[in-house]
Scaffold this motif. Structure first.
Motif, PDB file in Angstrom:
ATOM      1  N   VAL A  71       1.182  -0.705   0.037  1.00  0.00           N
ATOM      2  CA  VAL A  71       0.072  -0.209  -0.100  1.00  0.00           C
ATOM      3  C   VAL A  71       1.160   1.243   0.333  1.00  0.00           C
ATOM      4  O   VAL A  71       2.307   1.270   0.885  1.00  0.00           O
ATOM      5  CB  VAL A  71      -0.838   0.324   1.246  1.00  0.00           C
ATOM      6  CG1 VAL A  71      -2.529   1.047   1.152  1.00  0.00           C
ATOM      7  CG2 VAL A  71      -1.699  -0.973   1.566  1.00  0.00           C
ATOM      8  N   SER A  72       0.719   2.430  -1.173  1.00  0.00           N
ATOM      9  CA  SER A  72       1.448   2.863  -1.410  1.00  0.00           C
ATOM     10  C   SER A  72       0.810   4.822  -0.967  1.00  0.00           C
ATOM     11  O   SER A  72       0.159   5.164  -0.890  1.00  0.00           O
ATOM     12  CB  SER A  72       1.755   2.941  -2.859  1.00  0.00           C
ATOM     13  OG  SER A  72       3.106   4.255  -2.470  1.00  0.00           O
ATOM     14  N   THR A  73       1.518   6.323  -1.420  1.00  0.00           N
ATOM     15  CA  THR A  73       0.837   6.965  -1.599  1.00  0.00           C
ATOM     16  C   THR A  73       1.043   7.742  -2.451  1.00  0.00           C
ATOM     17  O   THR A  73       1.359   7.053  -3.076  1.00  0.00           O
ATOM     18  CB  THR A  73       1.992   7.321   0.235  1.00  0.00           C
ATOM     19  OG1 THR A  73       1.669   8.838   0.268  1.00  0.00           O
ATOM     20  CG2 THR A  73       3.294   7.595  -0.475  1.00  0.00           C
ATOM     21  N   TYR A  74       0.856   8.701  -2.395  1.00  0.00           N
ATOM     22  CA  TYR A  74       0.885   9.730  -3.861  1.00  0.00           C
ATOM     23  C   TYR A  74       2.009   9.478  -4.234  1.00  0.00           C
ATOM     24  O   TYR A  74       2.206   9.590  -5.714  1.00  0.00           O
ATOM     25  CB  TYR A  74       0.141  11.534  -3.447  1.00  0.00           C
ATOM     26  CG  TYR A  74       1.106  11.942  -2.483  1.00  0.00           C
ATOM     27  CD1 TYR A  74       2.215  12.698  -2.594  1.00  0.00           C
ATOM     28  CD2 TYR A  74       0.246  12.026  -1.606  1.00  0.00           C
ATOM     29  CE1 TYR A  74       2.064  13.507  -1.829  1.00  0.00           C
ATOM     30  CE2 TYR A  74       0.280  12.922  -0.385  1.00  0.00           C
ATOM     31  CZ  TYR A  74       1.807  13.607  -0.574  1.00  0.00           C
ATOM     32  OH  TYR A  74       2.052  14.279   0.172  1.00  0.00           O
ATOM     33  N   ARG A  75       3.368   9.412  -3.283  1.00  0.00           N
ATOM     34  CA  ARG A  75       4.904   9.917  -4.406  1.00  0.00           C
ATOM     35  C   ARG A  75       4.935   8.203  -4.174  1.00  0.00           C
ATOM     36  O   ARG A  75       5.552   7.770  -3.554  1.00  0.00           O
ATOM     37  CB  ARG A  75       5.332  10.308  -3.125  1.00  0.00           C
ATOM     38  CG  ARG A  75       6.697  10.845  -3.883  1.00  0.00           C
ATOM     39  CD  ARG A  75       7.959  11.339  -2.720  1.00  0.00           C
ATOM     40  NE  ARG A  75       7.137  12.553  -1.851  1.00  0.00           N
ATOM     41  CZ  ARG A  75       7.378  13.530  -2.624  1.00  0.00           C
ATOM     42  NH1 ARG A  75       7.318  14.326  -3.879  1.00  0.00           N
ATOM     43  NH2 ARG A  75       6.333  14.859  -1.824  1.00  0.00           N
ATOM     44  N   GLU A  76       4.507   7.620  -5.478  1.00  0.00           N
ATOM     45  CA  GLU A  76       4.443   6.283  -5.561  1.00  0.00           C
ATOM     46  C   GLU A  76       4.737   5.765  -6.378  1.00  0.00           C
ATOM     47  O   GLU A  76       5.082   4.532  -7.247  1.00  0.00           O
ATOM     48  CB  GLU A  76       2.457   5.604  -5.617  1.00  0.00           C
ATOM     49  CG  GLU A  76       2.226   5.205  -6.118  1.00  0.00           C
ATOM     50  CD  GLU A  76       1.608   6.667  -6.904  1.00  0.00           C
ATOM     51  OE1 GLU A  76       1.777   7.516  -6.444  1.00  0.00           O
ATOM     52  OE2 GLU A  76      -0.024   5.970  -7.280  1.00  0.00           O
ATOM     53  N   HIS A  77       5.685   6.031  -8.201  1.00  0.00           N
ATOM     54  CA  HIS A  77       5.885   6.274  -9.082  1.00  0.00           C
ATOM     55  C   HIS A  77       7.215   4.784  -8.657  1.00  0.00           C
ATOM     56  O   HIS A  77       6.927   3.534  -9.364  1.00  0.00           O
ATOM     57  CB  HIS A  77       6.464   7.208  -9.554  1.00  0.00           C
ATOM     58  CG  HIS A  77       6.100   8.180 -10.404  1.00  0.00           C
ATOM     59  ND1 HIS A  77       5.929   9.710 -10.862  1.00  0.00           N
ATOM     60  CD2 HIS A  77       3.790   8.763 -10.351  1.00  0.00           C
ATOM     61  CE1 HIS A  77       5.308  10.307 -11.394  1.00  0.00           C
ATOM     62  NE2 HIS A  77       4.022   9.909 -11.001  1.00  0.00           N
ATOM     63  N   GLY A  78       7.737   5.323  -8.006  1.00  0.00           N
ATOM     64  CA  GLY A  78       8.979   4.079  -7.673  1.00  0.00           C
ATOM     65  C   GLY A  78       8.296   3.578  -7.097  1.00  0.00           C
ATOM     66  O   GLY A  78       9.346   2.124  -7.119  1.00  0.00           O
ATOM     67  N   HIS A  79       7.320   3.141  -6.156  1.00  0.00           N
ATOM     68  CA  HIS A  79       7.275   2.152  -5.784  1.00  0.00           C
ATOM     69  C   HIS A  79       6.986   1.265  -6.229  1.00  0.00           C
ATOM     70  O   HIS A  79       6.312  -0.587  -6.333  1.00  0.00           O
ATOM     71  CB  HIS A  79       6.301   2.841  -4.724  1.00  0.00           C
ATOM     72  CG  HIS A  79       6.858   3.175  -3.576  1.00  0.00           C
ATOM     73  ND1 HIS A  79       5.344   4.000  -2.640  1.00  0.00           N
ATOM     74  CD2 HIS A  79       8.213   3.565  -2.531  1.00  0.00           C
ATOM     75  CE1 HIS A  79       6.467   5.074  -1.492  1.00  0.00           C
ATOM     76  NE2 HIS A  79       7.550   4.900  -2.052  1.00  0.00           N
ATOM     77  N   ALA A  80       5.867   1.450  -7.527  1.00  0.00           N
ATOM     78  CA  ALA A  80       4.983   0.620  -8.059  1.00  0.00           C
ATOM     79  C   ALA A  80       6.270   0.347  -9.170  1.00  0.00           C
ATOM     80  O   ALA A  80       6.148  -0.918  -9.358  1.00  0.00           O
ATOM     81  CB  ALA A  80       4.303   2.013  -9.381  1.00  0.00           C
TER      82      ALA A  80
END
Length: 325
Positions: free
Chosen positions: A65-74
């Motif tokens: 589960v991520s936050t709005y700064r999530e490009h890198g996480h995705a």
């Protein structure tokens, strides 16, 4: 393959993945500046070690589960780059059919339960996912990423309390980049050691150098193994820094340029690259190959994404209600 050669291979892969995220974000800046991307855009330049190191320990069936700064996480989770770009272009081939944009990336096939525009909004979701896994006796872990600003929200405290009370398999990953939007940590938190907040609920916790991808990887492995083995929820305070402003709309006038320069000296990409060069594992030619591979992937992803179809107007009200599978 010997243990040492496997570790060298692993570290090269960590470097390649951080480069991939860094160049993705830089291309996103170019696309946004040319108005090819609209809406909000929050970049994780400087925070790549958190995404890459933090998600290494998870299995394919674990949840994120991520936050709005999530490009890198995705991207680190395996969401296709083409699908992320298409989402930001508003195309139907985007991971959220172009309806969510930069802040709402989602891919159920990767158990990536999205970005969330609400500060701390993903934390209760992560607890719910972990509760479901626990009730079904599935040996799975949920990793929940959020910023330091979320630690000031009520959902943070309620969620950590329930997770500890029910001994749920959650790893809370606080991506502490020192600023909640434009407010420095010390101006919004009386206690700036955020790991101590987790300690107050009885969670095992670690404060980690979030600019060191190897330190993040090792801490994440320990936390995930602990949660998976029934040790209850764990908390990682990953101390990092974003090199760019909060969002592309942000003038970034609340930070001293000297402070940014000091943090840039600990660029996570270059820290690992320099270590690999010093050990003879990486040279200029190999670095050039990595860069070329990343550039080619990004070029292809952008080309495909920007030519994908837009959603037809007649689908405007589609998905207001769920559709039968």
């Amino acid at each position: 393959m010997t243990a040492s050669s496997q570790e060298e291979k692993d570290r090269l892969e960590l470097l390649a993945e951080m480069l991939r995220i860094r160049r993705f974000e830089e291309r996103s800046v170019e696309l946004y500046s040319s108005a090819a991307i609209r809406g909000f855009l929050h970049l994780c330049i400087g925070e790549e070690a958190v995404a890459v190191g933090g998600l290494q320990a998870l299995g394919a069936d674990d949840a994120v589960v991520s936050t709005y700064r999530e490009h890198g996480h995705a991207l680190a989770r395996g969401v296709a780059m083409q699908a992320v770009f298409a989402e930001m272009f508003g195309r139907t081939t985007g991971c959220s059919r172009g309806r969510g944009g930069s802040m709402h990336l989602f891919d159920a096939s990767r158990r990536f339960y999205g970005g969330n525009a609400i500060v701390a909004g993903g934390i209760p979701v992560a607890v719910g996912l972990a509760l479901a896994d626990a009730m079904q006796r599935r040996p799975l872990v949920t990793a929940c990423l959020f910023g330091d600003g979320a630690a000031a929200e009520g959902e943070f405290h309620e969620s950590l309390n329930l997770a500890a009370l029910w001994r749920l398999p959650v790893v809370f990953c606080c991506e502490n980049n020192q600023y909640a939007m434009g407010t420095a940590l010390a101006r919004s938190h009386a206690q700036t050691d955020l790991a101590l907040r987790a300690a107050s609920y009885g969670l095992r916790y670690w404060a980690v150098d979030g600019m060191d991808v190897l330190a993040v990887r090792d801490a994440a492995r320990l936390a995930v193994d602990t949660a998976r083995a029934g040790g209850g929820p764990c908390f990682l305070e990953l101390r990092t820094y974003r090199f760019r402003a909060h969002s592309m709309y942000d003038a970034d006038r609340y930070r001293d340029k000297a402070e940014i320069a000091r943090w840039r000296e600990r660029d996570p990409v270059e820290l690992l690259a320099s270590a690999l060069v010093a050990e003879g594992v990486l040279d200029a030619a190999r670095r050039a190959v990595l860069e070329a591979e990343v550039t080619a992937e990004i070029d292809r992803a952008v080309e495909v994404a920007e030519t994908a179809p837009l959603e037809p107007v007649e689908d405007l009200t589609r998905f207001v209600r769920s559709e039968a599978s």
